[in-house]
Design a protein around this motif. Sequence first.
Motif, PDB file in Angstrom:
ATOM      1  N   ARG A  65     -31.871 -33.927  12.202  1.00  0.00           N
ATOM      2  CA  ARG A  65     -31.483 -34.531  10.923  1.00  0.00           C
ATOM      3  C   ARG A  65     -30.319 -33.763  10.297  1.00  0.00           C
ATOM      4  O   ARG A  65     -29.338 -34.355   9.827  1.00  0.00           O
ATOM      5  CB  ARG A  65     -32.683 -34.570   9.963  1.00  0.00           C
ATOM      6  N   VAL A  66     -30.415 -32.445  10.299  1.00  0.00           N
ATOM      7  CA  VAL A  66     -29.357 -31.629   9.708  1.00  0.00           C
ATOM      8  C   VAL A  66     -28.061 -31.783  10.487  1.00  0.00           C
ATOM      9  O   VAL A  66     -26.976 -31.905   9.904  1.00  0.00           O
ATOM     10  CB  VAL A  66     -29.791 -30.152   9.639  1.00  0.00           C
ATOM     11  N   ASN A  67     -28.148 -31.788  11.819  1.00  0.00           N
ATOM     12  CA  ASN A  67     -26.940 -31.957  12.631  1.00  0.00           C
ATOM     13  C   ASN A  67     -26.226 -33.260  12.291  1.00  0.00           C
ATOM     14  O   ASN A  67     -24.994 -33.309  12.234  1.00  0.00           O
ATOM     15  CB  ASN A  67     -27.285 -31.926  14.123  1.00  0.00           C
ATOM     16  N   TYR A  68     -27.005 -34.329  12.074  1.00  0.00           N
ATOM     17  CA  TYR A  68     -26.373 -35.600  11.728  1.00  0.00           C
ATOM     18  C   TYR A  68     -25.756 -35.540  10.330  1.00  0.00           C
ATOM     19  O   TYR A  68     -24.621 -35.988  10.125  1.00  0.00           O
ATOM     20  CB  TYR A  68     -27.365 -36.761  11.795  1.00  0.00           C
ATOM     21  N   LEU A  69     -26.493 -34.992   9.362  1.00  0.00           N
ATOM     22  CA  LEU A  69     -25.975 -34.908   7.999  1.00  0.00           C
ATOM     23  C   LEU A  69     -24.676 -34.107   7.945  1.00  0.00           C
ATOM     24  O   LEU A  69     -23.784 -34.402   7.148  1.00  0.00           O
ATOM     25  CB  LEU A  69     -27.019 -34.273   7.074  1.00  0.00           C
ATOM     26  N   LEU A  70     -24.555 -33.101   8.815  1.00  0.00           N
ATOM     27  CA  LEU A  70     -23.364 -32.263   8.839  1.00  0.00           C
ATOM     28  C   LEU A  70     -22.218 -32.873   9.642  1.00  0.00           C
ATOM     29  O   LEU A  70     -21.074 -32.419   9.537  1.00  0.00           O
ATOM     30  CB  LEU A  70     -23.698 -30.882   9.421  1.00  0.00           C
ATOM     31  N   SER A  71     -22.507 -33.875  10.428  1.00  0.00           N
ATOM     32  CA  SER A  71     -21.483 -34.485  11.276  1.00  0.00           C
ATOM     33  C   SER A  71     -20.491 -35.273  10.422  1.00  0.00           C
ATOM     34  O   SER A  71     -20.781 -35.627   9.276  1.00  0.00           O
ATOM     35  CB  SER A  71     -22.134 -35.420  12.298  1.00  0.00           C
ATOM     36  N   PRO A  72     -19.300 -35.585  10.958  1.00  0.00           N
ATOM     37  CA  PRO A  72     -18.327 -36.367  10.188  1.00  0.00           C
ATOM     38  C   PRO A  72     -18.846 -37.723   9.730  1.00  0.00           C
ATOM     39  O   PRO A  72     -18.353 -38.269   8.742  1.00  0.00           O
ATOM     40  CB  PRO A  72     -17.156 -36.529  11.174  1.00  0.00           C
TER      41      PRO A  72
ATOM     42  N   ILE B  33     -28.165 -29.441   1.635  1.00  0.00           N
ATOM     43  CA  ILE B  33     -28.944 -29.849   2.807  1.00  0.00           C
ATOM     44  C   ILE B  33     -30.430 -29.665   2.549  1.00  0.00           C
ATOM     45  O   ILE B  33     -31.256 -30.491   2.969  1.00  0.00           O
ATOM     46  CB  ILE B  33     -28.499 -29.067   4.054  1.00  0.00           C
ATOM     47  N   ASN B  34     -30.795 -28.609   1.842  1.00  0.00           N
ATOM     48  CA  ASN B  34     -32.198 -28.403   1.483  1.00  0.00           C
ATOM     49  C   ASN B  34     -32.710 -29.578   0.645  1.00  0.00           C
ATOM     50  O   ASN B  34     -33.828 -30.074   0.852  1.00  0.00           O
ATOM     51  CB  ASN B  34     -32.339 -27.105   0.697  1.00  0.00           C
ATOM     52  N   SER B  35     -31.890 -30.061  -0.284  1.00  0.00           N
ATOM     53  CA  SER B  35     -32.268 -31.191  -1.122  1.00  0.00           C
ATOM     54  C   SER B  35     -32.419 -32.470  -0.304  1.00  0.00           C
ATOM     55  O   SER B  35     -33.360 -33.253  -0.502  1.00  0.00           O
ATOM     56  CB  SER B  35     -31.225 -31.388  -2.227  1.00  0.00           C
ATOM     57  N   PHE B  36     -31.488 -32.697   0.632  1.00  0.00           N
ATOM     58  CA  PHE B  36     -31.608 -33.850   1.525  1.00  0.00           C
ATOM     59  C   PHE B  36     -32.927 -33.801   2.294  1.00  0.00           C
ATOM     60  O   PHE B  36     -33.640 -34.809   2.395  1.00  0.00           O
ATOM     61  CB  PHE B  36     -30.439 -33.889   2.513  1.00  0.00           C
ATOM     62  N   GLU B  37     -33.243 -32.658   2.850  1.00  0.00           N
ATOM     63  CA  GLU B  37     -34.456 -32.548   3.664  1.00  0.00           C
ATOM     64  C   GLU B  37     -35.706 -32.746   2.818  1.00  0.00           C
ATOM     65  O   GLU B  37     -36.668 -33.364   3.264  1.00  0.00           O
ATOM     66  CB  GLU B  37     -34.499 -31.192   4.369  1.00  0.00           C
ATOM     67  N   ARG B  38     -35.675 -32.274   1.586  1.00  0.00           N
ATOM     68  CA  ARG B  38     -36.826 -32.476   0.702  1.00  0.00           C
ATOM     69  C   ARG B  38     -37.053 -33.958   0.433  1.00  0.00           C
ATOM     70  O   ARG B  38     -38.178 -34.452   0.521  1.00  0.00           O
ATOM     71  CB  ARG B  38     -36.624 -31.758  -0.631  1.00  0.00           C
ATOM     72  N   ILE B  39     -35.963 -34.683   0.107  1.00  0.00           N
ATOM     73  CA  ILE B  39     -36.156 -36.081  -0.278  1.00  0.00           C
ATOM     74  C   ILE B  39     -36.464 -36.953   0.935  1.00  0.00           C
ATOM     75  O   ILE B  39     -37.275 -37.881   0.858  1.00  0.00           O
ATOM     76  CB  ILE B  39     -34.933 -36.609  -1.057  1.00  0.00           C
ATOM     77  N   ILE B  40     -35.853 -36.662   2.078  1.00  0.00           N
ATOM     78  CA  ILE B  40     -36.179 -37.413   3.292  1.00  0.00           C
ATOM     79  C   ILE B  40     -37.600 -37.122   3.716  1.00  0.00           C
ATOM     80  O   ILE B  40     -38.341 -38.014   4.148  1.00  0.00           O
ATOM     81  CB  ILE B  40     -35.182 -37.060   4.421  1.00  0.00           C
ATOM     82  N   GLY B  41     -38.019 -35.862   3.560  1.00  0.00           N
ATOM     83  CA  GLY B  41     -39.363 -35.462   3.974  1.00  0.00           C
ATOM     84  C   GLY B  41     -40.484 -35.936   3.071  1.00  0.00           C
ATOM     85  O   GLY B  41     -41.660 -35.766   3.406  1.00  0.00           O
ATOM     86  N   ARG B  42     -40.146 -36.549   1.933  1.00  0.00           N
ATOM     87  CA  ARG B  42     -41.197 -37.098   1.070  1.00  0.00           C
ATOM     88  C   ARG B  42     -41.964 -38.213   1.776  1.00  0.00           C
ATOM     89  O   ARG B  42     -43.135 -38.446   1.492  1.00  0.00           O
ATOM     90  CB  ARG B  42     -40.593 -37.659  -0.219  1.00  0.00           C
ATOM     91  N   ASP B  43     -41.252 -38.919   2.643  1.00  0.00           N
ATOM     92  CA  ASP B  43     -41.857 -40.049   3.361  1.00  0.00           C
ATOM     93  C   ASP B  43     -42.310 -39.561   4.731  1.00  0.00           C
ATOM     94  O   ASP B  43     -41.485 -39.183   5.569  1.00  0.00           O
ATOM     95  CB  ASP B  43     -40.825 -41.154   3.514  1.00  0.00           C
ATOM     96  N   PRO B  44     -43.613 -39.558   5.004  1.00  0.00           N
ATOM     97  CA  PRO B  44     -44.093 -39.041   6.292  1.00  0.00           C
ATOM     98  C   PRO B  44     -43.608 -39.848   7.486  1.00  0.00           C
ATOM     99  O   PRO B  44     -43.619 -39.359   8.612  1.00  0.00           O
ATOM    100  CB  PRO B  44     -45.615 -39.112   6.154  1.00  0.00           C
TER     101      PRO B  44
END
Length: 272
Positions: free
Chosen positions: A147-154, A118-129
């Motif tokens: 964002r995290v809640n969605y990534l963790l959802s089914p 999840i940390n990696s997802f947030e880093r790459i998504i956060g590259r784009d302001p």
Amino acid sequence: MSRNFHFISGLPRSGSTLLSVLLGQHPDIYCDPYSTPVCSLMTKMLSVISEGEYKTEFTDDKVVNLLKKTMDTYHDISSRPNLIIDNNRAWCSKLQLLDYLYPDAKVICCVRDPVWVINSFERIIGRDPTLSSYLVPIEHRATLHLRVNYLLSPAGAFGFAYQALQEAFFGQFSSKLVLVDYDSLVTRPLSVMRLLEKELNVPSATYDMDNVRYEPPTAYDGALETPGLHEIAPKVEPQRHPLILPPDIVNRLAGCAFWKNSNMNPKSVRII
């Protein structure tokens, strides 16, 4: 030509692209470096076969032939080696089908501590302001927690893959699995490759861990509005990135790496 098929699946942001590229350095292996549409094609075909007015038109032999021909046709390039590894996270949810079609196939599952996924997802998504990544629908992009809640959802990229991995790991076809932990891959890559060679029954090969050549799928990543999603470092080594998740999310994910607990592995799934 009759080909041998194996599969890559598992969790996102867990080294599957890197592992695929390294496997592709083996002269006897072709490995797709990122997801192919074969799993989706088979799934849609099965919906036609099993539902509606045409379901009476398909014998078991015809179903097997259609599904295998789909795989064969997609990979029918004469220059490719005889052993092909198809790549898709959904394969973990299709072990019964894979066992039916390819009883000797292995499914290599890349795994990583969910905190760092999840940390990696947030880093790459956060590259784009502008936070335009299609990995998260626009209504779930406003805050990190959304964002995290969605990534963790089914429905999320992690949630679906994690549930599919659990289904495979604890299910009746778990003997097909070989788990490759991200930390093992980046700290002792040659050892990991030697163990995988034994699992795939191929001879030992030479790998260049210091100069990993690979052309990232810029069009594929661009379609997801997530440039760099499949980029990998040219040298295989641990990548040091800061933890940018708040403590409540870290605590929420703590202990979710179930494969690290030997008591959670009653079927002795192979873990590298």
